[in-house]
Motif scaffolding. Sequence first.
Motif, short mmCIF file in Angstrom:
data_model
loop_
_atom_site.label_atom_id
_atom_site.label_comp_id
_atom_site.label_asym_id
_atom_site.label_seq_id
_atom_site.Cartn_x
_atom_site.Cartn_y
_atom_site.Cartn_z
N UNK A 1 -6.28 0.85 -11.76
CA UNK A 1 -6.49 1.29 -10.95
C UNK A 1 -7.32 0.39 -10.12
N UNK A 2 -8.30 -0.30 -10.40
CA UNK A 2 -9.41 -1.19 -10.12
C UNK A 2 -8.33 -2.41 -9.22
N UNK A 3 -7.72 -2.80 -10.33
CA UNK A 3 -6.97 -3.74 -9.65
C UNK A 3 -6.19 -3.85 -8.96
N UNK A 4 -5.96 -2.64 -8.62
CA UNK A 4 -4.79 -2.21 -7.51
C UNK A 4 -5.51 -1.77 -6.36
N UNK A 5 -6.56 -1.37 -5.99
CA UNK A 5 -7.46 -1.09 -5.18
C UNK A 5 -8.15 -2.30 -5.16
N UNK A 6 -7.89 -3.36 -5.77
CA UNK A 6 -9.61 -4.66 -5.27
C UNK A 6 -10.77 -4.22 -5.54
N UNK A 7 -11.03 -3.35 -7.02
CA UNK A 7 -11.92 -2.77 -6.49
C UNK A 7 -13.19 -3.61 -7.74
N UNK A 8 -13.99 -3.92 -7.65
CA UNK A 8 -14.44 -4.98 -8.79
C UNK A 8 -14.16 -4.43 -10.42
N UNK A 9 -13.87 -4.49 -11.58
CA UNK A 9 -13.37 -4.68 -12.35
C UNK A 9 -15.14 -3.41 -13.62
N UNK A 10 -16.37 -4.37 -13.13
CA UNK A 10 -17.33 -3.94 -13.83
C UNK A 10 -18.56 -3.02 -13.23
N UNK A 11 -17.66 -2.24 -12.22
CA UNK A 11 -18.17 -1.49 -10.91
C UNK A 11 -17.98 -0.12 -10.92
N UNK A 12 -18.44 0.65 -11.67
CA UNK A 12 -18.08 2.21 -12.12
C UNK A 12 -17.81 3.24 -10.57
N UNK A 13 -16.35 3.61 -10.55
CA UNK A 13 -16.70 4.44 -9.40
C UNK A 13 -17.85 5.33 -9.62
N UNK A 14 -18.35 5.89 -9.01
CA UNK A 14 -19.86 7.24 -8.96
C UNK A 14 -19.09 8.30 -7.89
N UNK A 15 -18.49 8.13 -6.86
CA UNK A 15 -18.48 8.89 -5.73
C UNK A 15 -17.35 8.57 -4.25
N UNK A 16 -16.40 9.49 -4.87
CA UNK A 16 -14.95 9.10 -4.27
C UNK A 16 -14.78 10.69 -3.10
N UNK A 17 -15.24 10.34 -1.65
CA UNK A 17 -16.00 11.34 -0.57
C UNK A 17 -14.61 10.80 0.13
N UNK A 18 -13.67 11.62 0.82
CA UNK A 18 -12.68 12.09 1.54
C UNK A 18 -13.49 12.18 3.22
N UNK A 19 -13.16 11.70 4.71
CA UNK A 19 -13.83 12.07 5.33
C UNK A 19 -12.77 12.53 6.48
N UNK A 20 -12.97 13.09 7.42
CA UNK A 20 -12.38 13.72 7.81
C UNK A 20 -12.30 14.19 9.37
N UNK A 21 -11.41 14.50 10.49
CA UNK A 21 -12.43 15.50 11.20
C UNK A 21 -11.51 16.92 10.63
N UNK A 22 -12.55 18.19 10.97
CA UNK A 22 -12.12 19.47 10.03
C UNK A 22 -11.36 20.20 11.08
#
Length: 258
Positions: free
Chosen positions: A218-239
């Motif tokens: 997944x990290x490879x597909x998204x282009x995220x650094x392999x050694x950076x742990x994901x901590x907080x996935x936060x969605x944003x939008x107009x309620x």
Amino acid sequence: MSTSVFLKSRCVHGDMRVTNSNISHAAFVVALRLALTRSTRCFPDLFAGSSDSQADEQRRRCWLPATRHEDDAMDVLRAIAARRAVRDYTDAPVSRESIHELIDAAIQAPSARNRQPWSFAVLHDRDRIAGYAESARQWLLEHHREELGELAPMLEPPGYSLFHHAPALVIILATDDSTQSAEDCCLAAQNLMLAARKKNLGTCWIGLARPWLNVPATKDELGLPAHYPVVAPIIVGHPKHWPDAHERNPPEINWIEG
């Protein structure tokens, strides 16, 4: 057009001080603007041919707004009380400028020894987010059904969207795998969500997506650094609407005396 942006944030502030606590609002604004123009650290080129857009960018990076409307500003306690986990969004997009402002608020968070061990990835495409939501849903059911427990039935319907059809996803990553860095990223995440509430944007921390986001493929597909742990996935939008508040349990407080 699909867009994925990775940002490693740093902000350097100039030396700006207004010492008179009784100064009027109008005088304060004048003094603040004067301080901005004199701060060569934040605005080295402001009077050396910088365009208006460059000056705006410099001002944004120092987290000092050009103007302030106190009548409609939401103070921090109101933002804390009014924040909600939003899972139902309109079709309206969230601008890149708004995302930048939220991240600028996030990086004002405290961190141990001021290390600021956070980075940000932004997915700004509703269709791609929806596709990844489905991939994450299927992966969780295949690899973590037992751990999901009572949450598994929620994920089973094919139409369920883990990212709730949000138009933007901000992923906060730690720059190392220490517990302290993860905690610092959590502080940044809270800042981001409170800043979003002030801007009448809804957010929701999607913790269920974190295991999938930390998978190497997944990290490879998204282009995220392999050694950076994901901590907080936060969605944003107009309620579409603001959810009602949940009742809070009384805090457990132990006063240490003597």
